[in-house]
Design a protein around this motif. Sequence first.
Motif, PDB file in Angstrom:
ATOM      1  N   THR A   1      39.004  -9.175  13.256  1.00  0.00           N
ATOM      2  CA  THR A   1      39.887  -9.998  12.426  1.00  0.00           C
ATOM      3  C   THR A   1      41.316  -9.594  12.761  1.00  0.00           C
ATOM      4  N   ASP A   2      42.183 -10.592  12.860  1.00  0.00           N
ATOM      5  CA  ASP A   2      43.596 -10.247  13.050  1.00  0.00           C
ATOM      6  C   ASP A   2      44.468 -11.363  12.473  1.00  0.00           C
ATOM      7  N   TYR A   3      45.732 -11.109  12.448  1.00  0.00           N
ATOM      8  CA  TYR A   3      46.668 -12.019  11.775  1.00  0.00           C
ATOM      9  C   TYR A   3      47.900 -12.221  12.638  1.00  0.00           C
ATOM     10  N   TYR A   4      48.577 -13.351  12.415  1.00  0.00           N
ATOM     11  CA  TYR A   4      49.860 -13.567  13.077  1.00  0.00           C
ATOM     12  C   TYR A   4      50.859 -14.055  12.046  1.00  0.00           C
ATOM     13  N   SER A   5      52.012 -13.445  12.088  1.00  0.00           N
ATOM     14  CA  SER A   5      53.084 -13.808  11.159  1.00  0.00           C
ATOM     15  C   SER A   5      54.347 -14.020  11.986  1.00  0.00           C
ATOM     16  N   PRO A   6      54.839 -15.259  12.049  1.00  0.00           N
ATOM     17  CA  PRO A   6      55.975 -15.534  12.944  1.00  0.00           C
ATOM     18  C   PRO A   6      57.269 -14.906  12.425  1.00  0.00           C
ATOM     19  N   PRO A   7      58.144 -14.464  13.347  1.00  0.00           N
ATOM     20  CA  PRO A   7      59.433 -13.905  12.917  1.00  0.00           C
ATOM     21  C   PRO A   7      60.294 -14.958  12.221  1.00  0.00           C
ATOM     22  N   HIS A   8      60.238 -16.176  12.688  1.00  0.00           N
ATOM     23  CA  HIS A   8      60.865 -17.316  12.022  1.00  0.00           C
ATOM     24  C   HIS A   8      60.379 -18.574  12.723  1.00  0.00           C
ATOM     25  N   ALA A   9      60.814 -19.739  12.244  1.00  0.00           N
ATOM     26  CA  ALA A   9      60.357 -21.002  12.825  1.00  0.00           C
ATOM     27  C   ALA A   9      60.748 -21.067  14.304  1.00  0.00           C
ATOM     28  N   THR A  10      59.906 -21.693  15.101  1.00  0.00           N
ATOM     29  CA  THR A  10      60.238 -21.923  16.499  1.00  0.00           C
ATOM     30  C   THR A  10      60.569 -23.407  16.657  1.00  0.00           C
ATOM     31  N   TRP A  11      61.662 -23.713  17.406  1.00  0.00           N
ATOM     32  CA  TRP A  11      62.231 -25.061  17.375  1.00  0.00           C
ATOM     33  C   TRP A  11      61.815 -25.896  18.570  1.00  0.00           C
TER      34      TRP A  11
ATOM     35  N   TYR B   1      65.937 -35.490  18.681  1.00  0.00           N
ATOM     36  CA  TYR B   1      65.546 -34.780  17.456  1.00  0.00           C
ATOM     37  C   TYR B   1      65.286 -33.317  17.758  1.00  0.00           C
ATOM     38  N   VAL B   2      65.377 -32.510  16.720  1.00  0.00           N
ATOM     39  CA  VAL B   2      64.899 -31.132  16.786  1.00  0.00           C
ATOM     40  C   VAL B   2      63.938 -30.930  15.626  1.00  0.00           C
ATOM     41  N   GLU B   3      63.042 -29.973  15.782  1.00  0.00           N
ATOM     42  CA  GLU B   3      62.080 -29.735  14.710  1.00  0.00           C
ATOM     43  C   GLU B   3      61.748 -28.261  14.614  1.00  0.00           C
ATOM     44  N   GLY B   4      62.122 -27.669  13.493  1.00  0.00           N
ATOM     45  CA  GLY B   4      61.687 -26.303  13.210  1.00  0.00           C
ATOM     46  C   GLY B   4      60.209 -26.338  12.871  1.00  0.00           C
ATOM     47  N   THR B   5      59.390 -25.625  13.650  1.00  0.00           N
ATOM     48  CA  THR B   5      57.924 -25.695  13.496  1.00  0.00           C
ATOM     49  C   THR B   5      57.338 -24.307  13.315  1.00  0.00           C
ATOM     50  N   GLY B   6      56.070 -24.300  12.970  1.00  0.00           N
ATOM     51  CA  GLY B   6      55.330 -23.033  12.960  1.00  0.00           C
ATOM     52  C   GLY B   6      55.849 -22.052  11.930  1.00  0.00           C
ATOM     53  N   LEU B   7      56.019 -22.524  10.700  1.00  0.00           N
ATOM     54  CA  LEU B   7      56.530 -21.655   9.648  1.00  0.00           C
ATOM     55  C   LEU B   7      55.469 -20.669   9.191  1.00  0.00           C
ATOM     56  N   GLY B   8      55.930 -19.520   8.709  1.00  0.00           N
ATOM     57  CA  GLY B   8      55.039 -18.516   8.134  1.00  0.00           C
ATOM     58  C   GLY B   8      54.526 -18.984   6.793  1.00  0.00           C
ATOM     59  N   PRO B   9      54.134 -18.083   5.945  1.00  0.00           N
ATOM     60  CA  PRO B   9      54.187 -16.649   6.169  1.00  0.00           C
ATOM     61  C   PRO B   9      53.197 -16.131   7.214  1.00  0.00           C
ATOM     62  N   TYR B  10      51.961 -16.592   7.217  1.00  0.00           N
ATOM     63  CA  TYR B  10      51.026 -16.031   8.188  1.00  0.00           C
ATOM     64  C   TYR B  10      49.748 -16.862   8.219  1.00  0.00           C
ATOM     65  N   GLU B  11      48.932 -16.674   9.226  1.00  0.00           N
ATOM     66  CA  GLU B  11      47.523 -17.093   9.183  1.00  0.00           C
ATOM     67  C   GLU B  11      46.706 -15.995   9.847  1.00  0.00           C
ATOM     68  N   GLY B  12      45.414 -16.089   9.644  1.00  0.00           N
ATOM     69  CA  GLY B  12      44.524 -15.079  10.207  1.00  0.00           C
ATOM     70  C   GLY B  12      43.341 -15.702  10.897  1.00  0.00           C
ATOM     71  N   SER B  13      42.516 -14.841  11.452  1.00  0.00           N
ATOM     72  CA  SER B  13      41.343 -15.328  12.157  1.00  0.00           C
ATOM     73  C   SER B  13      40.264 -14.268  12.169  1.00  0.00           C
ATOM     74  N   HIS B  14      39.060 -14.731  12.169  1.00  0.00           N
ATOM     75  CA  HIS B  14      37.905 -13.841  12.340  1.00  0.00           C
ATOM     76  C   HIS B  14      37.058 -14.420  13.460  1.00  0.00           C
ATOM     77  N   ILE B  15      36.695 -13.572  14.401  1.00  0.00           N
ATOM     78  CA  ILE B  15      35.856 -14.039  15.512  1.00  0.00           C
ATOM     79  C   ILE B  15      34.634 -13.128  15.618  1.00  0.00           C
ATOM     80  N   ARG B  16      33.494 -13.769  15.790  1.00  0.00           N
ATOM     81  CA  ARG B  16      32.255 -13.002  15.983  1.00  0.00           C
ATOM     82  C   ARG B  16      31.439 -13.643  17.098  1.00  0.00           C
ATOM     83  N   ILE B  17      30.889 -12.794  17.975  1.00  0.00           N
ATOM     84  CA  ILE B  17      29.948 -13.299  18.978  1.00  0.00           C
ATOM     85  C   ILE B  17      28.549 -13.188  18.395  1.00  0.00           C
ATOM     86  N   HIS B  18      27.857 -14.330  18.366  1.00  0.00           N
ATOM     87  CA  HIS B  18      26.548 -14.350  17.716  1.00  0.00           C
ATOM     88  C   HIS B  18      25.528 -13.622  18.572  1.00  0.00           C
TER      89      HIS B  18
END
Lengths: 799, 292
Positions: free
Chosen positions: A637-647, A462-479
């Motif tokens: 805070t930062d974001y990641y938006s994949p160029p396209h699916a990774t297989w 099998y093959v599987e196109g994974t990790g579709l966009g458009p994007y996700e983000g994240s916020h990190i804080r040290i307490h």
Amino acid sequence: MATAMFGERVQRLADAKLVRGEGRYIDDIPLEGALHVAFVRSPFARAKILSIDCDAAREMDGVAAVYTCDDLGRLDLEMPLLIPHPSLTEPRTQRPLAKGEVFHVGQTVAMVVAVDRYTAEDAIRMVDVDYEPLEVELDLEAAIQDDAPRVHADVANNVAAQFVQTVGDPDDAFARAEHITKIKVQVDRSTAAPLECRAIAARWDDITGELMVWDGTQAPISVRGGLASILGLDEDKVRVTAPDVGGGFGQKVLLFYPDELLVPFAAMQLGRPVKYIEDRNENFIGSSQERTQIHELELAATKDGEVLGLRDSFLHDTGAFIPYGIAIAQVASTSIAGPYRVPNIWVEFKAVYTPTVLVTPYRGCGRPQACFAIERAMDKLADELGLDRFEVRRRNLIRDEDFPYRRDGLVFADGLPLEHDSGQYGKALDMVLEHIGVDAFAAEQEAARAEGRYIGLGLGFYVEGTGLGPYEGSHIRIHPITGKVYVNTGLTCQGQGHETVFAQITADQLGVAVGDVIVVEGDTGVFDWGVATFASRAAVVSGNAIHKTALKVREQVLEAAANMLEAAKEDIVLEDGKAFVNGVPDMAVTLAEVATASNPLRYAFNEAAKTSTQFAPAFNHDGPALGEGDAPGMEATDYYSPPHATWAYGVHAAIIEVDPGLCSVKFKRYICVHDCGRMINPTLVEGQIMGGVAQGVGGAHYERIEYDEDGNPRNANFMDFLMPYASEVPPVEILHLETPSPLNPLGVKGVGEAGCIPVGQVLVSGVADALKPLGIGPLEHVPLTPDMIFQALGGEKDE
Amino acid sequence: MKPPLFDYVTPESVEEAVAARAAEEDSVLLAGGQSLLATLNFRIANPALLIDISRIAALKGIDVGAGEIIIRAMVRQREVELSDAVHGANPLLREVLQKVAHTVVRNRGTIAGSIAHADAAAELPAMLLATEGVVDVQGPGGTRVIEASDLFKFHLTTSLAGDEMITAVRIPNLAPNTGWSFKEFARRRGDYALAGICALVTLDDNGRCTKARLSACGIASTAVRLESAEAELAGSTLDENTIARAAKAARDCVTAADDSQASTAYRRHLVDTLTQRTVAVARDRALERRAA
């Protein structure tokens, strides 16, 4: 140097809580005075509604309200078409409550809100609905005929969408072919059947004008946006949170199910919290399902088994509505060539309405169907050419040097051109064959046959196109007080273990223990940019967003610690929750101290805080406490938006024993070689694969949603719908292969859906191999049941 | 999936239970609840009154005597399965019970309850037929005994009157020189079987079958005896050809129509295979016991 957490078998952080029964699911949320919902549901697949009489139900003790579509005001609408596409010319979507007609058994017709679910279930029986049943056609191939009864009166041939995609010059390939193999395969409908059915609760605060929603959804941010827009509220006045959720598998990513709109609506109308806890029967007749496709596929090949071209035309059952667009059919059509080069492709599909529960992606999302079609065809091609089925595969696999391998003309489900980015397909095939002992197996098979036992080797790639966009983000804080690291992301977890892998990614950059990283997901009150959990994308998209954010915070910590320790930033090491000068471990500050010191304070509320007040020795600079452009605290805070699916991809193989006396099958061994790029946590990867294989075994041998010819569900319960138990699922021997994805900083690919994809092919090819000496007929339909094996062996014989 | 409203009583004696049943026509007995509670939650059943017999002391306990095993109505399936005394008296019971649903179901479910429920696919009615057991029944008019062969009338229907209840199930001990076997085929472990066969065969000193009792579940509107197959076996040495003839005769006992799990033709095939396999095992065990 501390051990990197990335790649370690860290135990799942959520498990201690969950196995102690301390998980908190929607039904565990204490809501004093909550009202409970039950729905009047259609008993007919297609019918006109002549009248609805709610008077008797409304008069019952304990009933707070009964709603029909006429009582919904602005909510009496067609639900959004979530993913429009030019080929989707006849989109039809569900309504919160039926208006004038019904389209499948189980469709919501009226909603009762009562003091408890018992009363609500009593009351729905008091709602008198007068129906005029209409003709239906359940058979997919009959449904597209000109004279077929229509699901939607204005949709001819029941075709919602028709789409053709082409790669290269398929007509030329078929003209050049020395051999053409034709096959027709079918995969039947199943359902995700999550352990926890869907659930939603809502509370409206009349004073603040805020709506609080607990939703067992995979897409809280999207639900929040949709709810705010439909209810006419500001997004900031709506908070949607997904607490612990017991499995989703795609079923919980649809918006909106009727209850998702109507429960918040009722809470606002009635001024009391309202809860809807879907029961298993409702899950079977109300929550989305997937799988039925019928493929007619042809391969154009040389006599040596090189595939020159592929044509595939398939029907996709979309149920009564198509809110998720053509996503499933599009994934199937673009995955149809599997791991093979196939330079010329013509693939067409029709998405067809049937008067059944709506169809949206369920773990696998079109890939199991495509895999079954191409892999059955490859076996048949080898058989017809008299070649070894593994050798035919080897000759056609995308070679290592072919990557990135682009299929120009195919657009994947992310709307981007399809490109297999990386892999070692040939090595994966060699690994699985070597591990299963393909050479020794032939002798073992012969010996077994001599004893009257039938064993076979099944294999599916099998093959599987994974990790579709458009994007996700994240916020990190040290307490500042504890030094603990809080990580937020927008998508949400249904048991996969996000909290563990996201903590590992973060811990590596900040030099803290995994247990000191606290991941909070799926709460718009905490982080509200992002999309949802689907398409094997959490590790790829959120994982990389978290990685990028952690790098930013790391820079902040290094800079602040260098200042505090009066050392060069390059000399600062982050380890064990501390920053220290390389080679001088005594010159150290804890992350808590760094975080505290980076926040200029007036009040010394604890010992650590004294270091950052105005008169503290450390507070020794001139000018404002915060310089121009500075921000307090260690956070980013930062974001990641994949160029396209990774297989991702993999090969499964099994040794299967068939007992012709019972027509039963038994997996004697099950082996999986897979490649999901760099693994964050092999234990969690293995868990995903095993869970996927379990659902794959269901689709291969057991699970089939059945409707009678009038459209009545025949097995809407766990007694008759055969979800495999643990006793039916074989142990899985898993071999890892890691080819980093070149598309993202972490080099990861998705693995959530992988396990389920090839199991149908593995079982069927194994059974075919086992029963070859008995003259088995073609096996081109899953789930492959014992009765189907019986028929393929020739049915009843008078021996 | 919440039950409708019902009244609930907990009689302390069989007489009280029978009186409660007689007083309310629309009542059902609650023993282990493994079938009843599901039908209530699905609202398939909607009784006015549930009579919970689990507190009746007289309905508890197993007696293993010289000739028979007495299993009173509130004895859980698991208790019988684990009883060495029962196993010593008739090993067929444990073999059958291990195929009845799952441990957690057997922990609650009762032998008498399953027999009274009379599901055509359930194993215990077939076991009762093969062993030629009986049930003790009590009603307002007194007690009576119903033989297995007179008990099962249709799927979920017995010959008990509406105001009668089973107080005990009695199963003969395994006869000398007798072998036993139970085999079934279920799609998933613990499911109701698509077909199941109970076999008991008694051999004489020459290895000739003096008596054969075969029964099946899952193939007709009730559990059934396979009398035509039994006739093929009686008087023979149970060689493979004889067994094959019996298995072929057994096929014709299948009357269940095609359903979504199995066609009639496939069920006939299953019955053929299972009959051959159970009779062969029972024969071998009979030979072993005779040798012992």
